[in-house]
Motif scaffolding. Sequence first.
Motif, mmCIF file in Angstrom:
data_model
loop_
_atom_site.group_PDB
_atom_site.id
_atom_site.type_symbol
_atom_site.label_atom_id
_atom_site.label_comp_id
_atom_site.label_asym_id
_atom_site.label_seq_id
_atom_site.Cartn_x
_atom_site.Cartn_y
_atom_site.Cartn_z
ATOM 1 N N PRO A 213 0.811 -1.182 -0.026
ATOM 2 C CA PRO A 213 0.209 0.142 0.029
ATOM 3 C C PRO A 213 0.848 1.361 0.113
ATOM 4 C CG PRO A 213 -0.221 -1.225 2.227
ATOM 5 C CD PRO A 213 0.639 -2.109 1.451
ATOM 6 N N THR A 214 0.229 2.285 -0.583
ATOM 7 C CA THR A 214 0.762 3.788 -0.453
ATOM 8 C C THR A 214 1.527 4.267 0.811
ATOM 9 O OG1 THR A 214 -0.769 4.371 -2.141
ATOM 10 C CG2 THR A 214 0.611 6.017 -1.058
ATOM 11 N N SER A 215 0.761 3.793 1.999
ATOM 12 C CA SER A 215 1.356 3.935 3.322
ATOM 13 C C SER A 215 2.791 3.226 3.491
ATOM 14 C CB SER A 215 0.482 3.561 4.504
ATOM 15 O OG SER A 215 0.175 2.129 4.374
ATOM 16 N N ARG A 216 2.907 2.064 3.191
ATOM 17 C CA ARG A 216 4.014 1.365 3.288
ATOM 18 C C ARG A 216 5.150 1.955 2.374
ATOM 19 N NH1 ARG A 216 6.104 -3.756 4.582
ATOM 20 N NH2 ARG A 216 8.345 -3.549 4.276
ATOM 21 N N ARG A 217 4.761 2.508 0.977
ATOM 22 C CA ARG A 217 5.698 2.887 0.245
ATOM 23 C C ARG A 217 6.613 4.109 0.804
ATOM 24 N NH1 ARG A 217 1.693 1.413 -3.749
ATOM 25 N NH2 ARG A 217 1.417 3.595 -4.233
ATOM 26 N N ILE A 218 5.433 5.070 1.322
ATOM 27 C CA ILE A 218 5.848 6.409 1.968
ATOM 28 C C ILE A 218 6.917 6.277 3.369
ATOM 29 C CG2 ILE A 218 4.996 8.508 3.302
ATOM 30 C CD1 ILE A 218 2.697 8.450 1.492
ATOM 31 N N LYS A 219 6.372 5.136 3.933
ATOM 32 C CA LYS A 219 7.228 4.891 5.110
ATOM 33 C C LYS A 219 8.614 4.167 4.788
ATOM 34 C CE LYS A 219 7.074 1.878 9.287
ATOM 35 N NZ LYS A 219 6.410 0.696 9.967
ATOM 36 N N ASP A 220 8.595 3.460 3.708
ATOM 37 C CA ASP A 220 10.058 2.809 3.392
ATOM 38 C C ASP A 220 10.835 3.880 2.748
ATOM 39 O OD1 ASP A 220 9.147 0.404 3.993
ATOM 40 O OD2 ASP A 220 8.836 -0.535 2.014
ATOM 41 N N THR A 221 10.367 4.756 1.952
ATOM 42 C CA THR A 221 11.030 5.731 1.287
ATOM 43 C C THR A 221 11.624 6.835 2.359
ATOM 44 O OG1 THR A 221 9.534 5.900 -0.471
ATOM 45 C CG2 THR A 221 10.957 7.880 -0.219
ATOM 46 N N ILE A 222 11.028 7.139 3.250
ATOM 47 C CA ILE A 222 11.286 7.845 4.454
ATOM 48 C C ILE A 222 12.476 7.390 5.154
ATOM 49 C CG2 ILE A 222 10.850 9.058 6.973
ATOM 50 C CD1 ILE A 222 7.933 9.587 5.586
ATOM 51 N N LYS A 223 12.401 6.174 5.733
ATOM 52 C CA LYS A 223 13.451 5.559 6.362
ATOM 53 C C LYS A 223 14.698 5.146 5.517
ATOM 54 C CE LYS A 223 12.064 1.554 8.307
ATOM 55 N NZ LYS A 223 11.440 0.158 8.417
ATOM 56 N N ASN A 224 14.576 4.795 4.159
ATOM 57 C CA ASN A 224 15.674 4.666 3.411
ATOM 58 C C ASN A 224 16.372 5.988 3.027
ATOM 59 O OD1 ASN A 224 16.355 1.784 2.287
ATOM 60 N ND2 ASN A 224 14.046 1.935 2.837
ATOM 61 N N THR A 225 15.698 7.045 2.932
ATOM 62 C CA THR A 225 16.188 8.507 2.852
ATOM 63 C C THR A 225 17.194 8.919 3.794
ATOM 64 O OG1 THR A 225 14.440 8.837 1.085
ATOM 65 C CG2 THR A 225 15.750 10.638 2.115
ATOM 66 N N VAL A 226 16.546 8.558 4.863
ATOM 67 C CA VAL A 226 17.218 9.074 6.230
ATOM 68 C C VAL A 226 18.589 8.145 6.382
ATOM 69 C CG1 VAL A 226 17.142 9.104 8.995
ATOM 70 C CG2 VAL A 226 15.053 10.068 7.264
ATOM 71 N N TYR A 227 18.495 6.954 6.230
ATOM 72 C CA TYR A 227 19.520 6.215 6.118
ATOM 73 C C TYR A 227 20.587 6.499 5.090
ATOM 74 C CZ TYR A 227 22.470 1.811 5.884
ATOM 75 O OH TYR A 227 23.597 1.023 5.729
ATOM 76 N N THR A 228 20.289 6.737 3.834
ATOM 77 C CA THR A 228 21.322 7.198 2.872
ATOM 78 C C THR A 228 21.882 8.556 3.207
ATOM 79 O OG1 THR A 228 19.952 5.934 1.406
ATOM 80 C CG2 THR A 228 21.585 7.639 0.449
ATOM 81 N N LEU A 229 20.957 9.349 3.662
ATOM 82 C CA LEU A 229 21.809 10.848 4.234
ATOM 83 C C LEU A 229 22.536 10.788 5.095
ATOM 84 C CD1 LEU A 229 18.585 13.200 3.567
ATOM 85 C CD2 LEU A 229 20.647 12.955 2.104
ATOM 86 N N GLY A 230 22.365 9.762 6.191
ATOM 87 C CA GLY A 230 23.279 9.665 7.475
ATOM 88 C C GLY A 230 24.499 8.802 7.062
ATOM 89 N N CYS A 231 24.301 7.822 5.963
ATOM 90 C CA CYS A 231 25.571 7.474 5.224
ATOM 91 C C CYS A 231 26.480 8.458 4.550
ATOM 92 C CB CYS A 231 25.339 6.213 4.370
ATOM 93 S SG CYS A 231 24.688 4.826 5.256
ATOM 94 N N LYS A 232 25.900 9.051 3.795
ATOM 95 C CA LYS A 232 26.564 10.128 3.184
ATOM 96 C C LYS A 232 27.268 11.398 3.966
ATOM 97 C CE LYS A 232 24.931 8.668 -1.251
ATOM 98 N NZ LYS A 232 26.177 8.133 -2.078
ATOM 99 N N CYS A 233 26.509 11.472 5.087
ATOM 100 C CA CYS A 233 27.222 12.424 6.030
ATOM 101 C C CYS A 233 28.048 11.949 6.966
ATOM 102 C CB CYS A 233 25.905 13.249 6.599
ATOM 103 S SG CYS A 233 24.812 14.350 5.526
ATOM 104 N N ARG A 234 28.552 10.579 6.898
ATOM 105 C CA ARG A 234 29.346 10.074 7.762
ATOM 106 C C ARG A 234 28.730 9.908 9.028
ATOM 107 N NH1 ARG A 234 34.014 8.588 5.486
ATOM 108 N NH2 ARG A 234 34.360 9.417 3.494
ATOM 109 N N GLY A 235 27.433 9.692 9.397
ATOM 110 C CA GLY A 235 26.809 9.678 10.923
ATOM 111 C C GLY A 235 26.820 11.036 11.458
#
Length: 268
Positions: A213-235
């Motif tokens: 469902p759309t709600s799951r897609r939004i949740k997954d996108t937020i989680k993975n965007t935050v994770y990616t930014l955290g990695c790019k910014c070296r935590g």
Amino acid sequence: MSGTEYHLKACLRCGFEFKDPPIDEQLLMKCYAQSSFDHWQDQPDPLVRQFDRFARLIESATKSRRILDVGCFNGALLDYLGPEWNRYGIEPSIAAAEIARQRGINVLSPSLESLDKNTEPFDVIMAIDVLEHIVEPVSFFQLIQKHLKENGIFLVSTGNAHAFSWKMQESLYYYTRIPEHVSFYSKAAFDQITCQMGWKCAAYQFIPHKRLPTSRRIKDTIKNTVYTLGCKCRGLGISPLNRKLRSGRGPTYFSAKDHLIYVFQQAG
């Protein structure tokens, strides 16, 4: 296998990626043989697992009815196709193979390598969520070719290493961090295989692993965007956080369009 270090390498020509050194194939087969029959759900939701997509692609490519599912597990997909098909499977899990047989599937062997070379060729061969587990892809495709009829089709579904979500996280992507996943493809890699095998591409689609469902897609996108930014910014400059981010894997992203269906067709 604990503590073993792997490196992700890629073919510069087609983008095929693989783990080096490869995981021992015999060890993998032993693990698969002992897996539970419901490890990937005893009764998966066919809509969520997109069985209808596979069925439509098969029906549009051929009217012949002899089909082999390599890695059929408990036979849920073949069961969905219905008894009008002559349904055969290959499955290393002893428990799952027994459930498949109870569903009317003729499970022929635990692996493609052990399939009787005199077995009558198939009109359709499927390998759904299988190719990422194959240590020696060239040998695997050559065996498929031997067991496929003239004009027969080989339908596969696996992760797409060129997907946007995958490229954002690269080797940290959840799909590459699953231990038994050793080989990673893209459309370019499949096009190269098509050329080498003397086949043609009958169809392809980019899809998510599951319909969610759309709600799951939004949740997954937020989680993975935050994770990616955290990695790019070296935590955020916090060493323990950076180490934790990079020592694990990205959040599961089943709703991302990071899979690829590809239909190969054998020459007539």
